[in-house]
Write a protein that holds these residues in place. Structure first.
Motif, PDB file in Angstrom:
ATOM      1  N   MET A 152     -73.060 -27.826 -93.932  1.00 43.98           N
ATOM      2  CA  MET A 152     -72.308 -28.113 -92.724  1.00 43.98           C
ATOM      3  C   MET A 152     -73.190 -27.765 -91.527  1.00 43.98           C
ATOM      4  N   HIS A 153     -73.861 -28.766 -90.969  1.00 40.69           N
ATOM      5  CA  HIS A 153     -74.741 -28.518 -89.819  1.00 40.69           C
ATOM      6  C   HIS A 153     -73.970 -28.315 -88.521  1.00 40.69           C
ATOM      7  N   GLU A 154     -72.675 -28.555 -88.545  1.00 38.15           N
ATOM      8  CA  GLU A 154     -71.863 -28.332 -87.348  1.00 38.15           C
ATOM      9  C   GLU A 154     -71.931 -26.876 -86.890  1.00 38.15           C
ATOM     10  N   VAL A 155     -71.979 -25.933 -87.830  1.00 39.47           N
ATOM     11  CA  VAL A 155     -72.068 -24.512 -87.471  1.00 39.47           C
ATOM     12  C   VAL A 155     -73.358 -24.232 -86.713  1.00 39.47           C
ATOM     13  N   SER A 156     -74.472 -24.770 -87.174  1.00 40.79           N
ATOM     14  CA  SER A 156     -75.744 -24.534 -86.469  1.00 40.79           C
ATOM     15  C   SER A 156     -75.734 -25.168 -85.085  1.00 40.79           C
ATOM     16  N   ILE A 157     -75.075 -26.292 -84.941  1.00 40.45           N
ATOM     17  CA  ILE A 157     -74.947 -26.930 -83.621  1.00 40.45           C
ATOM     18  C   ILE A 157     -74.122 -26.038 -82.699  1.00 40.45           C
ATOM     19  N   ILE A 158     -73.005 -25.533 -83.208  1.00 39.13           N
ATOM     20  CA  ILE A 158     -72.150 -24.660 -82.400  1.00 39.13           C
ATOM     21  C   ILE A 158     -72.899 -23.390 -82.016  1.00 39.13           C
ATOM     22  N   LEU A 159     -73.647 -22.811 -82.948  1.00 40.89           N
ATOM     23  CA  LEU A 159     -74.403 -21.594 -82.644  1.00 40.89           C
ATOM     24  C   LEU A 159     -75.483 -21.860 -81.593  1.00 40.89           C
ATOM     25  N   SER A 160     -76.052 -23.047 -81.588  1.00 43.55           N
ATOM     26  CA  SER A 160     -77.015 -23.420 -80.544  1.00 43.55           C
ATOM     27  C   SER A 160     -76.320 -23.516 -79.188  1.00 43.55           C
ATOM     28  N   ILE A 161     -75.110 -24.041 -79.175  1.00 42.15           N
ATOM     29  CA  ILE A 161     -74.317 -24.116 -77.939  1.00 42.15           C
ATOM     30  C   ILE A 161     -74.008 -22.707 -77.445  1.00 42.15           C
ATOM     31  N   VAL A 162     -73.634 -21.811 -78.362  1.00 43.78           N
ATOM     32  CA  VAL A 162     -73.360 -20.414 -78.008  1.00 43.78           C
ATOM     33  C   VAL A 162     -74.599 -19.779 -77.387  1.00 43.78           C
ATOM     34  N   ASP A 163     -75.768 -19.992 -78.005  1.00 45.07           N
ATOM     35  CA  ASP A 163     -77.017 -19.419 -77.480  1.00 45.07           C
ATOM     36  C   ASP A 163     -77.314 -19.920 -76.074  1.00 45.07           C
ATOM     37  N   ARG A 164     -77.168 -21.211 -75.861  1.00 46.75           N
ATOM     38  CA  ARG A 164     -77.446 -21.781 -74.535  1.00 46.75           C
ATOM     39  C   ARG A 164     -76.440 -21.267 -73.504  1.00 46.75           C
ATOM     40  N   ALA A 165     -75.183 -21.186 -73.871  1.00 44.06           N
ATOM     41  CA  ALA A 165     -74.157 -20.672 -72.958  1.00 44.06           C
ATOM     42  C   ALA A 165     -74.449 -19.216 -72.598  1.00 44.06           C
ATOM     43  N   ALA A 166     -74.878 -18.421 -73.572  1.00 41.87           N
ATOM     44  CA  ALA A 166     -75.213 -17.017 -73.312  1.00 41.87           C
ATOM     45  C   ALA A 166     -76.372 -16.910 -72.336  1.00 41.87           C
ATOM     46  N   GLU A 167     -77.369 -17.788 -72.479  1.00 41.09           N
ATOM     47  CA  GLU A 167     -78.509 -17.808 -71.539  1.00 41.09           C
ATOM     48  C   GLU A 167     -78.034 -18.113 -70.117  1.00 41.09           C
ATOM     49  N   VAL A 168     -77.176 -19.107 -69.986  1.00 36.71           N
ATOM     50  CA  VAL A 168     -76.666 -19.507 -68.669  1.00 36.71           C
ATOM     51  C   VAL A 168     -75.862 -18.369 -68.040  1.00 36.71           C
ATOM     52  N   VAL A 169     -75.018 -17.726 -68.824  1.00 36.64           N
ATOM     53  CA  VAL A 169     -74.220 -16.605 -68.321  1.00 36.64           C
ATOM     54  C   VAL A 169     -75.145 -15.482 -67.847  1.00 36.64           C
ATOM     55  N   GLN A 170     -76.154 -15.160 -68.641  1.00 37.82           N
ATOM     56  CA  GLN A 170     -77.085 -14.088 -68.270  1.00 37.82           C
ATOM     57  C   GLN A 170     -77.877 -14.450 -67.012  1.00 37.82           C
ATOM     58  N   GLN A 171     -78.375 -15.667 -66.942  1.00 40.93           N
ATOM     59  CA  GLN A 171     -79.156 -16.115 -65.786  1.00 40.93           C
ATOM     60  C   GLN A 171     -78.343 -16.057 -64.497  1.00 40.93           C
ATOM     61  N   ASN A 172     -77.041 -16.232 -64.603  1.00 40.46           N
ATOM     62  CA  ASN A 172     -76.173 -16.269 -63.427  1.00 40.46           C
ATOM     63  C   ASN A 172     -75.364 -14.988 -63.245  1.00 40.46           C
ATOM     64  N   HIS A 173     -75.738 -13.962 -63.977  1.00 41.77           N
ATOM     65  CA  HIS A 173     -75.123 -12.644 -63.870  1.00 41.77           C
ATOM     66  C   HIS A 173     -73.609 -12.691 -64.067  1.00 41.77           C
TER      67      HIS A 173
END
Length: 113
Positions: free
Chosen positions: A1-22
């Protein structure tokens, strides 16, 4: 099920955006996913909640914009909607075509809280 890896990539990118914007978390995330991107929608929906648990997306509202598959036939140049990646042109039966949309898999927007 590659959907989980796609979702985890979305989580990683969202975490980066949140951190970059404090920020602290994501209030809303909008995704653009093409109908021909190879996503199994039931699996994607089923895996979303456990995959985002304890992440910046845990309480986020998720909006998915499903992008239809649109192709242009290389023989008759008719534009048509593709439901499956290997569908032929409905006008002339040609299998060669240029795909205009339907393979997208991207974050459209993130609202940070």
């Amino acid at each position: 099920m590659h959907e989980v890896s796609i979702i985890l990539s979305i989580v990683d990118r969202a975490a980066e955006v949140v951190q970059q914007n404090h920020g602290k978390a994501v209030g809303k995330i909008e995704l653009e996913i093409g109908e021909l991107a190879g996503i199994e929608w039931t699996s994607f929906d089923f895996a979303w909640e456990p995959a985002v648990r304890d992440s910046v997306l845990s309480k986020a509202k998720r909006v998915v914009h499903r992008i239809p598959g649109i192709a242009v036939c290389s023989r008759c140049e008719k534009e048509f909607q593709k439901v499956k990646l290997f569908d032929p042109c409905p006008e002339c039966g040609e299998y060669l075509h240029h795909l205009k949309s339907g393979k997208e898999l991207r974050i459209r927007s993130i609202t940070i809280t």
